[in-house]
Design an enzyme around this catalytic site. Structure first.
Site, PDB file in Angstrom:
ATOM      1  N   ASN A   1     -21.291  -8.599  59.557  1.00 15.49           N
ATOM      2  CA  ASN A   1     -22.514  -9.672  60.114  1.00 15.49           C
ATOM      3  C   ASN A   1     -22.262  -9.897  61.240  1.00 15.49           C
ATOM      4  O   ASN A   1     -23.452  -9.991  62.048  1.00 15.49           O
ATOM      5  CB  ASN A   1     -22.059 -10.725  59.159  1.00 15.49           C
ATOM      6  CG  ASN A   1     -22.372 -10.741  57.678  1.00 15.49           C
ATOM      7  OD1 ASN A   1     -22.872  -9.924  57.163  1.00 15.49           O
ATOM      8  ND2 ASN A   1     -21.956 -11.605  56.813  1.00 15.49           N
TER       9      ASN A   1
ATOM     10  N   ARG B   1     -36.446  -1.433  51.369  1.00 17.10           N
ATOM     11  CA  ARG B   1     -35.049  -0.670  51.593  1.00 17.10           C
ATOM     12  C   ARG B   1     -34.649   0.152  50.335  1.00 17.10           C
ATOM     13  O   ARG B   1     -34.499  -0.329  49.372  1.00 17.10           O
ATOM     14  CB  ARG B   1     -33.808  -1.717  51.849  1.00 17.10           C
ATOM     15  CG  ARG B   1     -33.958  -2.609  52.972  1.00 17.10           C
ATOM     16  CD  ARG B   1     -32.833  -3.321  53.285  1.00 17.10           C
ATOM     17  NE  ARG B   1     -32.964  -4.475  54.164  1.00 17.10           N
ATOM     18  CZ  ARG B   1     -32.900  -4.290  55.614  1.00 17.10           C
ATOM     19  NH1 ARG B   1     -32.452  -3.101  56.192  1.00 17.10           N
ATOM     20  NH2 ARG B   1     -32.992  -5.233  56.195  1.00 17.10           N
TER      21      ARG B   1
ATOM     22  N   ARG C   1     -35.002  -3.536  59.333  1.00 15.51           N
ATOM     23  CA  ARG C   1     -33.772  -3.233  60.416  1.00 15.51           C
ATOM     24  C   ARG C   1     -32.708  -2.544  59.969  1.00 15.51           C
ATOM     25  O   ARG C   1     -31.866  -2.848  58.674  1.00 15.51           O
ATOM     26  CB  ARG C   1     -33.569  -4.402  60.995  1.00 15.51           C
ATOM     27  CG  ARG C   1     -32.745  -4.465  62.043  1.00 15.51           C
ATOM     28  CD  ARG C   1     -32.302  -5.806  62.476  1.00 15.51           C
ATOM     29  NE  ARG C   1     -33.310  -6.799  62.722  1.00 15.51           N
ATOM     30  CZ  ARG C   1     -34.195  -7.182  63.720  1.00 15.51           C
ATOM     31  NH1 ARG C   1     -34.090  -6.266  64.853  1.00 15.51           N
ATOM     32  NH2 ARG C   1     -34.972  -8.079  64.035  1.00 15.51           N
TER      33      ARG C   1
ATOM     34  N   HIS D   1     -42.960  -7.158  53.612  1.00 14.89           N
ATOM     35  CA  HIS D   1     -41.719  -7.581  53.095  1.00 14.89           C
ATOM     36  C   HIS D   1     -41.702  -8.019  51.628  1.00 14.89           C
ATOM     37  O   HIS D   1     -40.671  -8.231  50.934  1.00 14.89           O
ATOM     38  CB  HIS D   1     -40.923  -8.764  53.638  1.00 14.89           C
ATOM     39  CG  HIS D   1     -39.661  -9.218  53.680  1.00 14.89           C
ATOM     40  ND1 HIS D   1     -39.141 -10.006  52.653  1.00 14.89           N
ATOM     41  CD2 HIS D   1     -38.298  -8.445  53.895  1.00 14.89           C
ATOM     42  CE1 HIS D   1     -37.877 -10.314  52.763  1.00 14.89           C
ATOM     43  NE2 HIS D   1     -37.367  -9.155  53.308  1.00 14.89           N
TER      44      HIS D   1
ATOM     45  N   TYR E   1     -26.227  -7.917  44.835  1.00 13.62           N
ATOM     46  CA  TYR E   1     -27.345  -8.866  45.323  1.00 13.62           C
ATOM     47  C   TYR E   1     -27.900  -9.560  44.032  1.00 13.62           C
ATOM     48  O   TYR E   1     -28.320  -8.824  43.048  1.00 13.62           O
ATOM     49  CB  TYR E   1     -28.506  -8.344  45.966  1.00 13.62           C
ATOM     50  CG  TYR E   1     -28.139  -8.059  47.354  1.00 13.62           C
ATOM     51  CD1 TYR E   1     -27.209  -7.507  47.810  1.00 13.62           C
ATOM     52  CD2 TYR E   1     -29.221  -7.883  48.420  1.00 13.62           C
ATOM     53  CE1 TYR E   1     -26.865  -6.985  49.135  1.00 13.62           C
ATOM     54  CE2 TYR E   1     -29.111  -7.489  49.676  1.00 13.62           C
ATOM     55  CZ  TYR E   1     -27.906  -6.998  49.998  1.00 13.62           C
ATOM     56  OH  TYR E   1     -27.509  -6.720  51.338  1.00 13.62           O
TER      57      TYR E   1
ATOM     58  N   ARG F   1     -28.414 -20.050  51.097  1.00 11.82           N
ATOM     59  CA  ARG F   1     -27.276 -19.308  51.533  1.00 11.82           C
ATOM     60  C   ARG F   1     -26.721 -19.385  52.980  1.00 11.82           C
ATOM     61  O   ARG F   1     -25.716 -19.184  53.286  1.00 11.82           O
ATOM     62  CB  ARG F   1     -27.315 -17.863  50.894  1.00 11.82           C
ATOM     63  CG  ARG F   1     -26.023 -16.877  51.144  1.00 11.82           C
ATOM     64  CD  ARG F   1     -26.477 -15.549  50.886  1.00 11.82           C
ATOM     65  NE  ARG F   1     -26.882 -14.989  51.941  1.00 11.82           N
ATOM     66  CZ  ARG F   1     -28.010 -14.160  51.935  1.00 11.82           C
ATOM     67  NH1 ARG F   1     -28.444 -13.792  51.177  1.00 11.82           N
ATOM     68  NH2 ARG F   1     -28.379 -13.756  53.375  1.00 11.82           N
TER      69      ARG F   1
ATOM     70  N   HIS G   1     -29.436 -13.996  46.663  1.00 16.34           N
ATOM     71  CA  HIS G   1     -30.337 -13.516  47.422  1.00 16.34           C
ATOM     72  C   HIS G   1     -31.848 -14.070  46.872  1.00 16.34           C
ATOM     73  O   HIS G   1     -32.734 -13.753  47.405  1.00 16.34           O
ATOM     74  CB  HIS G   1     -30.462 -11.954  47.633  1.00 16.34           C
ATOM     75  CG  HIS G   1     -31.379 -11.286  48.184  1.00 16.34           C
ATOM     76  ND1 HIS G   1     -32.482 -10.495  47.987  1.00 16.34           N
ATOM     77  CD2 HIS G   1     -31.228 -11.237  49.648  1.00 16.34           C
ATOM     78  CE1 HIS G   1     -33.162  -9.982  49.167  1.00 16.34           C
ATOM     79  NE2 HIS G   1     -32.456 -10.327  50.153  1.00 16.34           N
TER      80      HIS G   1
END
Length: 684
Positions: free
Chosen positions: A46, A373, A403, A433, A466, A562, A590
């Site tokens: 992270n 993704r 990203r 997204h 997730y 979160r 998530h």
């Protein structure tokens, strides 16, 4: 509202507090021991991404000569850079203490991580053989001298800086690259019921004389260094290049971006450190952080399990969804009612089954899907390729700028394009997204739509760790709106009207403001009014201000956030009716869920959007209403389970001290209790 320093929490500092919560998991002795090591790896990973993106952004603001106070929540960019570095140094120091503690506990479990000074004769033979067979052939060693400058070091790769000291001549320096292709943890032969592991860093230290035997020196030492580079993509303006070509070049260019962080072993000699900083052109605006003996602690995410299941979280078996069957047509089933899939508690295989059935069904004519993704081995992508080969009209909107996943997405995009899939590469100026799919199936001489809308990526790997909601539906009203979004992808200048879903960038803020205003009006009229929100992050000051307005009016607001949270809860006269908690546990929370009381007729949405400026103004996002009464009740139940967590929930408040919520109520651990909730539904 007066914009003083107490109105917002700076997003970068809030994010660092989120990462501190990850570090708390590494320190929590109730977490299985090897999982604690893996949380250390997550903390480190992270931090790498934070410096590549957020620190780099603040540094750009500072170097542009801007104060940045309006963008950064009232803090000057130069002051923020200094604060970040101080906090990270403290966190790194804490992480080293945690690592030392974990290593001591591993030894009590007869798992020994040894360094080059503790190798016995039996291990010597194994290590030397391993070095010559596995390491030496692929080793990259750079000898540094006055004639050859230091080459650009790879972003976030670890290097051993080697110093060869001589009594009769000048010191000589070299760099050894610790390649990602090398196993970071080498399991040595076990003995006496004990396991032994050596890190490749220490194996290399043990073999320094084998690497540098052509040089003369009196002493040789090696200390680790790591550099993190600006992770922003810079696009050139050559109109003759395709978007994919530009992106491919930009991804490669990221590897040589400006340095933003330099981490070094704090035991390195002063003259060596000065030599490196000068030769690498590292200055005071870069974050220079003394660390421990080992960097790239993100590799601990892959620490070997050694068969010790007692030191790991018990793996859960993903549950089936009551009413859905792998032995029947999924279209026939969801034609009757909507279904909610909640991964990882439910199996992701329902999504793959939906797409595989669509690929084979002769009555399916079109498939449209967004992809953000993909997994490294993607059954989603193979199903879409299969569908195209079966003559379906397949349209995939793939976000190539997801990203750090750009390269993988480019590779799959090329495969799908070769198979005849109609590829859409996003919308100019916007990231796509949203997570949705719609198919058209011919039934009785007309086209009927089926589809799914999700809070997360269609990714088999992340679906195991997730938490995400996916709504399977044949609701023609919702899917008509979803289809309009795909039309927008192809004809960007047309702004559609949507009757059911909420979309960014055109409507999210105004629609959410209207929902909040409705609660404000209801509370003024004495009607039931509340807002319950679950999301990853909230950093949009406009959204924060709107929630403050609702709080001042008397609307009770519960928030489960979160990650970063720029909102300051519990401040009298501003946010006293807002409570915020954060849950960090075994799975990555998530899901995005929005609940508005609406005078005891709740309006409930699942969404791909956090309440960040980028999600509201700069991305294509979809929030989907839930109309099925059973699913609405289910989502309210799930929210209450999370809200009542008193094991892994932390309070978010002005002091940012990450205090655990503890009370005398029966223990509620949201992720464990959620699994039991679904288990009971199956058995009930």
């Amino acid at each position: 509202m007066t914009k003083d320093k107490n109105v917002y929490i700076n997003r970068e500092l809030s994010w660092l507090q989120f990462n501190a919560r990850v570090l708390q998991e590494a320190a929590d002795q109730s977490v299985p021991l090897i999982e604690r090591l893996r949380f250390l790896g997550i903390f480190s990973n992270n931090l790498d991404e934070f410096f590549k993106v957020r620190y780099a952004t603040v540094k750009r603001i500072d170097e542009a000569g801007k104060g940045g106070k309006s963008e950064l929540g009232g803090i000057k960019a130069s002051d923020l850079l200094a604060q970040i570095t101080k906090i990270v140094i403290d966190q790194q120091s804490e992480s080293l203490e945690i690592l030392d503690s974990i290593n001591r506990e591993l030894e009590r479990e007869k798992i020994h991580i040894i360094n080059e000074t503790k190798i016995d004769s039996d291990q010597h033979d194994f290590i030397k053989n391993y070095f010559y067979q596995e390491i030496s052939p692929a080793l990259v060693v750079i000898v540094l001298n006055e004639d050859v400058g230091i080459p650009e070091l790879k972003d976030s790769a670890a290097y051993l800086n080697v110093k060869m000291s001589s009594k009769t001549g000048p010191n000589r320096y070299a760099l050894i690259e610790i390649s990602k292709a090398m196993d970071r943890f080498i399991v040595l032969p076990s003995k006496d019921d004990s396991n032994y592991i050596i890190m490749v860093d220490d194996l290399l230290r043990y073999c320094l004389d084998d690497i540098f035997n052509i040089f003369s020196y009196d002493a040789i030492t090696a200390h680790m260094i790591k550099i993190t580079r600006d992770g922003e993509l810079d696009f050139d303006s050559d109109l003759s290049k395709s978007f994919v070509d530009k992106l491919s070049r930009s991804v490669k260019g990221r590897k040589s971006g400006d340095p933003v962080r330099f981490v070094y072993d704090k035991n390195i000699d002063d003259d060596t450190l000065i030599f490196l900083l000068e030769r690498m052109d590292i200055d005071s605006k870069d974050s220079i952080i003394p660390g421990g003996r080992y960097h790239n602690r993100r590799d601990y995410m892959g620490f070997p399990s050694l068969g010790r299941t007692d030191l790991l979280y018990e793996k859960i078996k993903p549950l089936p969804v009551k009413g859905l069957s792998f032995h029947e047509s999924i279209f026939k089933t969801i034609a009757e009612k909507d279904y909610l899939i909640y991964t990882p508690y439910h199996t992701f295989s329902y999504i793959v089954k939906f797409l595989r059935e669509a690929a084979l069904d002769p009555n399916v004519k079109t498939i449209k899907i967004t992809i953000y993704r993909l997994a490294q081995i993607s059954h989603v992508a193979s199903s879409l390729i299969n569908a195209a080969k079966n003559g379906k009209e397949v349209t995939v909107s793939i976000e190539l700028r997801a990203r750090f996943d750009e390269e993988a997405n480019i590779n799959y995009a090329e495969q799908m394009q070769d198979a005849g899939v109609n590829m859409l590469f996003g919308v100019t100026g916007l990231k796509v997204h949203c997570k949705m799919c719609v198919i058209e199936r011919k039934e009785k001489h007309k086209l009927v739509r089926y589809g799914f809308i999700s809070t997360g990526n269609f990714n088999e790997s992340t679906a195991k760790i997730y938490t995400d909601f996916t709504l399977l539906t044949s609701n023609s009203k919702i899917l008509k709106d979803v289809n309009k979004v795909f039309n927008f992808f192809e004809v960007n200048y047309m702004v559609n009207r949507y009757k059911h879903i909420i979309t960014s960038p055109h409507y999210t803020r105004t629609k959410l403001f209207a929902l909040i205003d409705n609660e404000i009006e209801n509370v003024k009229k004495g009607k039931p009014a509340y807002i319950k929100l679950k999301m990853n992050s909230i950093s949009s000051y406009k959204m924060v201000d709107k929630l403050y307005e609702a709080s001042r009016a008397g609307v009770k607001i519960q928030m489960i956030v979160r990650g970063l949270c720029c909102l300051v809860p519990g401040v009298v006269g501003m946010s006293e009716n807002i409570e915020v908690i954060s849950i960090i546990d075994k799975f990555l929370e998530h899901t995005r869920l929005y609940v508005f009381a609406n005078d005891d007729d709740p309006k409930i949405f699942i969404s791909s959007a956090d309440w960040m400026t980028r999600n509201i103004d700069n991305r294509v996002e979809v929030s989907c209403p839930i109309y099925d009464e059973d699913i609405k009740k289910e989502l309210l139940d799930l929210y209450e389970i999370c809200w009542n967590d008193n094991v892994k929930a932390r309070y978010i408040n002005e002091t940012q001290d990450n205090t655990y919520r503890r009370n005398d109520q029966p223990k509620v651990r949201a992720q464990f209790d959620t699994y039991n909730y679904y288990l009971n539904k199956l058995e009930g």
